[in-house]
Design an enzyme around this catalytic site. Structure first.
Site, mmCIF file in Angstrom:
data_model
loop_
_atom_site.group_PDB
_atom_site.id
_atom_site.type_symbol
_atom_site.label_atom_id
_atom_site.label_comp_id
_atom_site.label_asym_id
_atom_site.label_seq_id
_atom_site.Cartn_x
_atom_site.Cartn_y
_atom_site.Cartn_z
ATOM 1 N N LYS A 128 0.840 -1.199 0.000
ATOM 2 C CA LYS A 128 0.000 0.000 0.000
ATOM 3 C C LYS A 128 0.877 1.252 0.000
ATOM 4 O O LYS A 128 2.107 1.172 0.238
ATOM 5 C CB LYS A 128 -0.921 -0.040 1.222
ATOM 6 C CG LYS A 128 -1.912 -1.214 1.212
ATOM 7 C CD LYS A 128 -2.825 -1.165 2.433
ATOM 8 C CE LYS A 128 -3.821 -2.310 2.427
ATOM 9 N NZ LYS A 128 -4.808 -2.183 3.544
ATOM 10 N N TYR B 162 -12.199 -3.109 -3.773
ATOM 11 C CA TYR B 162 -12.742 -3.092 -2.413
ATOM 12 C C TYR B 162 -14.271 -3.102 -2.394
ATOM 13 O O TYR B 162 -14.875 -2.642 -1.418
ATOM 14 C CB TYR B 162 -12.198 -1.878 -1.656
ATOM 15 C CG TYR B 162 -10.777 -2.051 -1.155
ATOM 16 C CD1 TYR B 162 -10.434 -3.092 -0.286
ATOM 17 C CD2 TYR B 162 -9.769 -1.159 -1.526
ATOM 18 C CE1 TYR B 162 -9.128 -3.242 0.177
ATOM 19 C CE2 TYR B 162 -8.461 -1.303 -1.058
ATOM 20 C CZ TYR B 162 -8.153 -2.342 -0.195
ATOM 21 O OH TYR B 162 -6.867 -2.492 0.277
ATOM 22 N N PHE C 179 -15.263 3.404 6.636
ATOM 23 C CA PHE C 179 -13.864 3.590 6.234
ATOM 24 C C PHE C 179 -13.660 3.438 4.729
ATOM 25 O O PHE C 179 -12.531 3.535 4.251
ATOM 26 C CB PHE C 179 -12.953 2.626 7.008
ATOM 27 C CG PHE C 179 -13.216 1.158 6.765
ATOM 28 C CD1 PHE C 179 -12.674 0.487 5.677
ATOM 29 C CD2 PHE C 179 -14.018 0.439 7.651
ATOM 30 C CE1 PHE C 179 -12.915 -0.858 5.456
ATOM 31 C CE2 PHE C 179 -14.270 -0.922 7.442
ATOM 32 C CZ PHE C 179 -13.719 -1.559 6.338
ATOM 33 N N ARG D 246 -1.517 -14.337 4.285
ATOM 34 C CA ARG D 246 -2.346 -13.694 5.331
ATOM 35 C C ARG D 246 -1.672 -13.872 6.701
ATOM 36 O O ARG D 246 -1.723 -12.963 7.536
ATOM 37 C CB ARG D 246 -3.751 -14.297 5.343
ATOM 38 C CG ARG D 246 -4.545 -14.084 4.039
ATOM 39 C CD ARG D 246 -5.258 -12.772 3.946
ATOM 40 N NE ARG D 246 -6.293 -12.628 4.935
ATOM 41 C CZ ARG D 246 -7.085 -11.550 4.989
ATOM 42 N NH1 ARG D 246 -6.948 -10.550 4.119
ATOM 43 N NH2 ARG D 246 -8.002 -11.448 5.918
ATOM 44 N N THR E 140 -5.452 -7.322 10.687
ATOM 45 C CA THR E 140 -5.747 -6.043 10.032
ATOM 46 C C THR E 140 -5.297 -4.848 10.889
ATOM 47 O O THR E 140 -4.727 -3.888 10.363
ATOM 48 C CB THR E 140 -7.273 -5.939 9.774
ATOM 49 O OG1 THR E 140 -7.688 -7.093 9.048
ATOM 50 C CG2 THR E 140 -7.612 -4.679 9.001
ATOM 51 N N ARG F 91 2.587 -6.560 9.507
ATOM 52 C CA ARG F 91 1.844 -5.472 10.167
ATOM 53 C C ARG F 91 2.262 -5.313 11.625
ATOM 54 O O ARG F 91 2.358 -4.194 12.131
ATOM 55 C CB ARG F 91 0.347 -5.753 10.052
ATOM 56 C CG ARG F 91 -0.179 -5.585 8.609
ATOM 57 C CD ARG F 91 -1.504 -6.285 8.423
ATOM 58 N NE ARG F 91 -2.169 -5.927 7.166
ATOM 59 C CZ ARG F 91 -3.304 -6.465 6.757
ATOM 60 N NH1 ARG F 91 -3.906 -7.392 7.494
ATOM 61 N NH2 ARG F 91 -3.855 -6.085 5.617
ATOM 62 N N ASN G 93 -1.847 -0.224 7.025
ATOM 63 C CA ASN G 93 -1.241 -1.478 7.492
ATOM 64 C C ASN G 93 -0.357 -2.162 6.437
ATOM 65 O O ASN G 93 -0.245 -3.380 6.395
ATOM 66 C CB ASN G 93 -2.337 -2.419 8.005
ATOM 67 C CG ASN G 93 -3.433 -2.640 6.977
ATOM 68 O OD1 ASN G 93 -3.272 -2.271 5.805
ATOM 69 N ND2 ASN G 93 -4.526 -3.231 7.391
ATOM 70 N N HIS H 256 -1.919 -5.534 1.456
ATOM 71 C CA HIS H 256 -3.169 -6.257 1.207
ATOM 72 C C HIS H 256 -2.811 -7.676 0.774
ATOM 73 O O HIS H 256 -1.832 -7.869 0.051
ATOM 74 C CB HIS H 256 -3.967 -5.587 0.075
ATOM 75 C CG HIS H 256 -5.045 -6.481 -0.482
ATOM 76 N ND1 HIS H 256 -6.284 -6.576 0.109
ATOM 77 C CD2 HIS H 256 -5.047 -7.354 -1.524
ATOM 78 C CE1 HIS H 256 -7.005 -7.463 -0.570
ATOM 79 N NE2 HIS H 256 -6.284 -7.953 -1.566
ATOM 80 N N GLU I 172 -9.232 -10.473 -7.911
ATOM 81 C CA GLU I 172 -8.313 -9.355 -7.697
ATOM 82 C C GLU I 172 -7.134 -9.379 -8.679
ATOM 83 O O GLU I 172 -6.696 -8.328 -9.145
ATOM 84 C CB GLU I 172 -7.804 -9.383 -6.244
ATOM 85 C CG GLU I 172 -8.912 -9.105 -5.238
ATOM 86 C CD GLU I 172 -8.509 -9.346 -3.791
ATOM 87 O OE1 GLU I 172 -7.343 -9.738 -3.535
ATOM 88 O OE2 GLU I 172 -9.360 -9.136 -2.908
HETATM 89 P P1 IDP Z 1 -7.667 -7.057 5.440
HETATM 90 O O1 IDP Z 1 -6.834 -6.063 4.656
HETATM 91 O O2 IDP Z 1 -6.945 -7.531 6.659
HETATM 92 O O3 IDP Z 1 -8.222 -8.172 4.588
HETATM 93 P P2 IDP Z 1 -10.342 -5.894 5.363
HETATM 94 O O4 IDP Z 1 -11.385 -6.124 6.405
HETATM 95 O O5 IDP Z 1 -10.514 -6.560 4.039
HETATM 96 O O6 IDP Z 1 -8.921 -6.239 6.007
HETATM 97 O O7 IDP Z 1 -10.274 -4.311 5.140
HETATM 98 C C1 IDP Z 1 -9.589 -3.749 4.057
HETATM 99 C C2 IDP Z 1 -8.723 -2.605 4.559
HETATM 100 O O8 IDP Z 1 -9.589 -1.566 5.059
HETATM 101 C C3 IDP Z 1 -7.828 -2.958 5.751
HETATM 102 O O9 IDP Z 1 -6.608 -3.549 5.378
HETATM 103 C C4 IDP Z 1 -7.630 -1.609 6.388
HETATM 104 O O10 IDP Z 1 -6.689 -0.824 5.654
HETATM 105 C C5 IDP Z 1 -9.013 -0.985 6.226
HETATM 106 N N1 IDP Z 1 -9.919 -1.252 7.358
HETATM 107 C C6 IDP Z 1 -10.554 -2.418 7.648
HETATM 108 N N2 IDP Z 1 -11.339 -2.324 8.728
HETATM 109 C C7 IDP Z 1 -11.207 -1.044 9.158
HETATM 110 C C8 IDP Z 1 -11.788 -0.333 10.265
HETATM 111 O O11 IDP Z 1 -12.578 -0.841 11.052
HETATM 112 N N3 IDP Z 1 -11.411 0.973 10.403
HETATM 113 C C9 IDP Z 1 -10.549 1.589 9.528
HETATM 114 N N4 IDP Z 1 -10.002 0.958 8.483
HETATM 115 C C10 IDP Z 1 -10.304 -0.351 8.286
HETATM 116 MG MG MG Z 2 -9.542 -8.030 2.966
#
Ligand code: IDP
Ligand code: MG
Length: 138
Positions: free
Chosen positions: A9, A49, A57, A85, A91, A102, A116, A119, A130
């Site tokens: 990212k 996304y 968010f 993962r 996350t 992370r 973080n 992805h 994707e």
């Molecule tokens: P992941 O990247 O661990 O798969 P996802 O739930 O798919 O997590 O969310 C995509 C991205 O959105 C996350 O990597 C993070 O950057 C952001 N994100 C996810 N949940 C939140 C939240 O509750 N608050 C703020 N940002 C979030």
């Molecule tokens: Mg995800």
């Protein structure tokens, strides 16, 4: 052979952590099958996304992902989706285990979207979808 989409990212690219992320993927034993530095546009990110559309968010996430270049990677290997993962960690970087990307390299910045570093696709279906978004040529 299983494939996954990894994105470094904008926070990871700005902090010069591309090599660090790729190095962890390679040291684990996965193969880099495709790689590009690119600027993602809104259309691409909204597609990528789509599952998060409507969440608070979502807009900050799209803005953040457009804030600078990203590196898109296809990594390959048995169970690479699950394996990456695990390498990435949770996350939320505050609670991501030390030893993970992370957990070692990110923290809460107090922003609307969690920054973080990486992805990683979460299932075979997501990976296929994707990869076709970021690497239509493959
Ligand atoms: P992941 O990247 O661990 O798969 P996802 O739930 O798919 O997590 O969310 C995509 C991205 O959105 C996350 O990597 C993070 O950057 C952001 N994100 C996810 N949940 C939140 C939240 O509750 N608050 C703020 N940002 C979030
Ligand atoms: Mg995800």
């Amino acid at each position: 052979m299983e494939r996954t989409l990894i994105l470094v990212k904008p926070d990871g690219v700005k902090r010069n952590l591309v090599g660090e992320v790729l190095s962890r993927v390679e040291r684990k034993g996965y193969t880099i099958a495709a790689l590009k530095l690119m600027q993602a546009d809104r259309g691409l990110l909204v597609q990528h996304y789509a599952e998060h559309e409507g969440k608070p968010f979502f807009e900050p996430l799209v803005e953040f992902m457009m804030s600078g270049p990203i590196v898109a990677v296809v990594a390959e290997g048995n169970r690479v989706i699950e394996g990456f993962r695990k390498l990435a960690g949770a996350t939320d970087p505050t609670v991501a285990e030390p030893g993970t990307i992370r957990g070692d390299l990110a923290r809460d910045q107090g922003t609307k979207v969690v920054q973080n570093i990486v992805h990683g696709s979460d299932s075979v279906e997501s990976a296929t979808r994707e990869i076709s978004i970021f690497f239509p040529e493959l």
